[in-house]
Scaffold this motif. Structure first.
Motif, short mmCIF file in Angstrom:
data_model
loop_
_atom_site.label_atom_id
_atom_site.label_comp_id
_atom_site.label_asym_id
_atom_site.label_seq_id
_atom_site.Cartn_x
_atom_site.Cartn_y
_atom_site.Cartn_z
N LEU A 54 0.84 -1.19 0.00
CA LEU A 54 0.00 0.00 0.00
C LEU A 54 0.87 1.24 0.00
O LEU A 54 1.97 1.24 0.55
N PRO A 55 0.41 2.30 -0.61
CA PRO A 55 1.20 3.55 -0.58
C PRO A 55 1.26 4.12 0.83
O PRO A 55 0.43 3.81 1.69
N ALA A 71 -9.86 4.64 15.77
CA ALA A 71 -9.86 3.98 14.47
C ALA A 71 -9.64 4.97 13.33
O ALA A 71 -9.06 4.63 12.30
N ALA A 72 -10.08 6.24 13.54
CA ALA A 72 -9.92 7.25 12.49
C ALA A 72 -8.47 7.51 12.15
O ALA A 72 -8.16 8.05 11.08
N ARG A 73 -7.56 7.11 13.03
CA ARG A 73 -6.12 7.31 12.78
C ARG A 73 -5.68 6.54 11.54
O ARG A 73 -4.69 6.91 10.89
N TYR A 74 -6.41 5.48 11.18
CA TYR A 74 -5.97 4.59 10.10
C TYR A 74 -6.81 4.74 8.82
O TYR A 74 -6.71 3.91 7.93
N ARG A 110 -0.97 -0.47 7.70
CA ARG A 110 -0.79 0.94 8.05
C ARG A 110 -0.26 1.09 9.47
O ARG A 110 0.58 1.95 9.75
N ALA A 111 -0.76 0.25 10.37
CA ALA A 111 -0.25 0.28 11.73
C ALA A 111 1.22 -0.12 11.77
O ALA A 111 2.02 0.47 12.50
#
Length: 830
Positions: A563-564, A747-750, A766-767
């Protein structure tokens, strides 16, 4: 946690009544076999019917045996090593197990269970004892003149193999019905006397039928033998020589039985065996030994019982300085559904080396030392734990322990109640000298609880996370729970020589969070691109992973898409206000840990002091001077002053110090009552500690306080460490603010701007780019840990997830938790 028990596989205890029935049939066979051989049935139909009935029953037993879970055997095909080991120990099962370094794990897959039975020695015994040889002999009666076919009659002797199964079944029944030795001897005498009399009567008939002038029948033979038993005199002057000696044998046996019966009844009625501190030696193997007795005992028993679902031996031996009756009363009052056969209670001193040897310490699976309840004598309780550990050390040097030839050191986990005691025991006990025989771990339970409470204050739903990771207990259907456990396993062959950072995301069902190297050093959540992340895995390394069961740890080399890089969304975390009620050692520990887990500029109202260099950004406001050292009236007054002073806070933390469970929980409930009485309209979440799980329902009358059940947490922690001592290193890191902890991130962090759908697989990558390991998420109703299958790939995660559960080095806003440079994140994903 519970493993997925394969359909069609029978749990050994689920066939308890069938085993009891088979045992009864075997007892009937012990009477029928000598009668058939020595007296003979009057007609041909009866023996054929008996043979057919036995064949059907034992045939059905063989079918059930092929479906009943069993431990892996190292006795070779059809148990040949068990026989060869008698002559040459190097060929025996124990030697074979040591050479292969195998473990006697529980087989729960249908094919492996059936294969294990068909290749075992029991299969041959069952087969030879089940074949209806009498029916075969009757079928080939016209051909019995042939010498070979005459052997069919001799083959009927193989029915005696059925008697060998009675030994195993009797031991199962003995474990199911706890009793004292005198009762066991009495039951054996009541069975043995009729059988011996029956055998003598059959022998008497056999000899007298060859006496032309004799008119002895089986009935008269029984009467003759009964007379010999009761009068201790041979009866009948016209008997043959063989019959005379049969009666003499009956007289001799009668003297033995009278002596045994007299001694047994004397021991039973005087209660001499009930007064002994130590019962007969334990004959179990692969069992768990618990030394001591306190309020955590029933929770530990429950955890050990549940742990059998993971394929572990669940027999439990408890050695405590309490009467067996008192122990049973407390267990039955707190637990339901625990079969008595799984528990062996022994009264005696837990620091006695002899008592430990009698519990078969050499063949135990693990030892848990809990000591007595502390009350006001915490140091004295820890001293008793020390004595028990020293006794374990001395018992491990005994000849019995040396003869056991254990493959791995015996895990011994001890619980103490102060860090000072824990440090003293860790450094003072000569573990190095006993490292090849016992592995001792000492846990400061107060410190563990304080760390859990501090993290729950920062995020209440962390209590659910800890409960799921630490506990073997199954979630109820529909409650949204996720049963996961930490496992430490060797790398798969295909992973050898590859960097850890490349293989961690290639698991289908498990969630790796780090690894241990060849020196036993732990690396949790290594930074992407770091030296630890690029470490090439070897056969001496171990993968640390979360999974629902050991069977789910298979590495599938699942392909992953790159993923970018992305810029995480940051939701500012508001400062919190916390009221900490408590003035003891544990409350002080919680206060010192709160700066690590509360958002910046949070405020704690407390009567305790915290040094300025330990506060960080935390604001500590003292609401009164310390007025007492124990929760009770003084603490209730503290609550009253805090509420009357209009201290508005989101969370109330109540930390009590009493060791007595009743006083402890009563004080907590009284404090909740005082809060509600003074300001019923003041809405707050309460983090409380309860020792007795039954009081949780009472506490919920005040709302839904987040309860930390001490007994549950301590038992979970101890049992998991006993199952695999290496977990202690992982748990200490996860609970230590200086290492990696478990956090709940928004959750919005990701999410990416404008993104409509996202899966947990995407969140994982992403994490990882942010130096975190995502292991689950929360919704409005449930906690989902280690999602697999549809839960892992579902695209609507953005619509349902509120928080993401991660393993990270610190809370948001700290330098170590800051976003990594874009080039590092991009390189990691590609």
């Amino acid at each position: 946690m519970t493993a997925d028990w394969s359909p069609g596989v029978i749990h050994p205890r689920e066939r308890m009544w069938w085993d009891a029935f088979v045992l009864a049939v075997i007892l009937v066979a012990t009477f029928e076999i000598p009668y058939d051989w020595l007296v003979g049935w009057s007609g041909a139909a009866v023996p054929l019917f008996v043979d057919g009935a036995f064949a059907l029953i034992f045939g059905a037993d063989m079918v059930l045996n092929a479906k009943t879970a069993r431990h892996r055997s190292f006795a070779g095909l059809w148990g040949w090593r068990a026989i060869a080991g008698i002559v040459a120990p190097t060929l025996g099962p124990e030697a074979n197990q040591r050479r292969s370094r195998g473990a006697k794990e529980l087989l729960i897959e249908p094919m492996t269970v059936a294969k294990g039975y068909l290749t075992s020695g029991w299969f041959l015994i069952d087969l030879l004892s089940t074949i209806p040889w009498g029916l075969f002999a009757a079928t080939f009666q016209p051909l019995l003149s042939l010498r070979l076919l005459r052997l069919l009659r001799l083959a009927r002797l193989l029915r005696f193999f059925r008697l060998s199964k009675a030994v195993v079944l009797l031991e199962r029944v003995r474990q199911l019905v706890p009793s004292v030795p005198s009762l066991e001897r009495l039951a054996l005498i009541l069975v043995a006397v009729p059988w011996v009399a029956h055998l003598h009567a059959c022998l008497l008939c056999f000899f007298e039928h060859r006496n032309p002038g004799s008119t002895v029948t089986y009935s008269s033979a029984v009467h003759t033998i009964f007379t010999a038993f009761t009068t201790q005199d041979e009866a009948g002057a016209e008997l043959s020589t063989g019959g005379f000696w049969v009666c003499i044998s009956a007289v001799a046996f009668s003297l033995v039985f009278v002596s045994l019966l007299t001694g047994t009844l004397a021991a039973l009625f005087t209660g001499v065996e009930l007064k002994k501190e130590t019962r007969t030696a334990v004959r179990l193997t692969g069992h768990t030994i618990i030394l001591g007795w306190n309020h955590t005992i029933t929770a530990i028993i429950e955890q050990l019982v549940n742990s059998e679902q993971e394929g572990r031996q669940a027999d439990i031996v408890i050695l405590a300085d309490r009467t067996v009756h008192e122990m049973w009363v407390e267990i039955e009052d707190s637990l339901s559904g625990v079969p008595a056969g799984r528990l062996t209670l022994v009264q005696g001193a837990m620091h006695s080396v002899k008592n430990l040897i009698d519990t078969n310490l050499a063949h135990a699976r693990q030892v848990i030392v809990i000591g007595p309840d502390a009350g006001s004598r915490g140091e004295a309780a820890d001293a008793q734990v020390l004595r028990a550990l020293l006794a374990c050390y001395q018992a491990s040097r005994s000849p019995a322990f040396s003869a056991a030839k254990r493959l791995v050191p015996l895990p011994v986990v001890a619980a103490v109640q102060s860090e000072q005691s824990a440090d003293l025991l860790r450094r003072g006990i000569p573990e190095r000298a006993a490292a090849d025989r016992v592995s001792i771990q000492v846990v400061d339970t107060g410190d563990v609880l304080a760390r859990c409470i501090a993290q729950v204050v920062g995020e209440p739903r962390m209590a659910d996370v800890f409960r799921e990771i630490f506990s073997y207990s199954a979630s109820e259907p529909g409650d949204g729970g996720s049963d996961v456990e930490i496992y430490i396993v060797p790398p798969e062959p295909g992973q050898l020589g590859r960097p850890f950072g490349e293989v961690w995301l290639e698991y289908e069902l498990a969630y790796p969070i780090g690894y241990m190297n060849t020196e036993g050093l732990l690396f949790l959540n290594p930074a992407p691109g770091s030296v630890a992340d690029r470490h090439l895995l070897t056969g001496a390394d171990s993968i640390v992973a979360l999974s629902s069961s050991r069977a789910s740890l298979g590495w599938a080399r699942r392909p992953t898409e790159a993923l970018p890089a992305f810029s995480p969304g940051i939701t500012p975390t508001a400062a919190r206000k916390v009221l900490l009620i408590g003035c003891g050692v544990k409350a002080q520990q919680v206060l010192e840990l709160l700066p690590e887990f509360l958002p910046s500029n949070s405020t704690v109202f407390t009567e305790l002091e915290l040094a300025a260099d330990k506060r960080g950004s935390l604001v500590v406001e003292r609401i009164m001077s310390a007025a007492g050292s124990a929760i009770g009236a003084s603490e209730t007054q503290l609550v009253a002053r805090a509420v009357e002073g209009a201290i508005d806070c989101e969370t109330v933390v109540i930390v009590a110090e009493q060791g007595d469970p009743i006083d402890h929980d009563s004080a907590v409930l009284m404090t909740l009552t005082a809060l509600h009485a003074k300001r019923p309209s003041l809405q707050r979440s309460a983090v409380i500690e309860l020792l007795d799980p039954r009081n949780l329902e009472l506490a919920q009358a005040f709302g839904t306080p987040v309860a930390i059940i001490s007994a549950e947490f301590v038992s979970n922690y101890l049992v998991q460490l006993a199952a695999d001592p290496r977990r202690g290193t992982v748990f200490r890191d996860l609970l230590d603010p200086e290492g990696n902890e478990i956090y709940l991130r928004p959750a919005a962090r990701y999410w990416l701007p404008g993104e409509s759908t996202v899966s947990f697989e995407t969140v994982q990558q992403r994490a990882r780019a942010l130096h975190e390991v995502a292991i689950g998420y929360t919704t409005a109703e449930a906690l989902v840990l280690c999602p697999t299958g549809p839960d892992r790939s579902r695209a609507d995660l953005r619509e349902i997830a509120l928080l993401v559960v991660v393993v990270a080095e610190g809370p948001l806003g700290r330098p170590e938790a800051a976003t990594l440079p874009r080039d590092v994140a991009s390189a990691t994903m590609t």
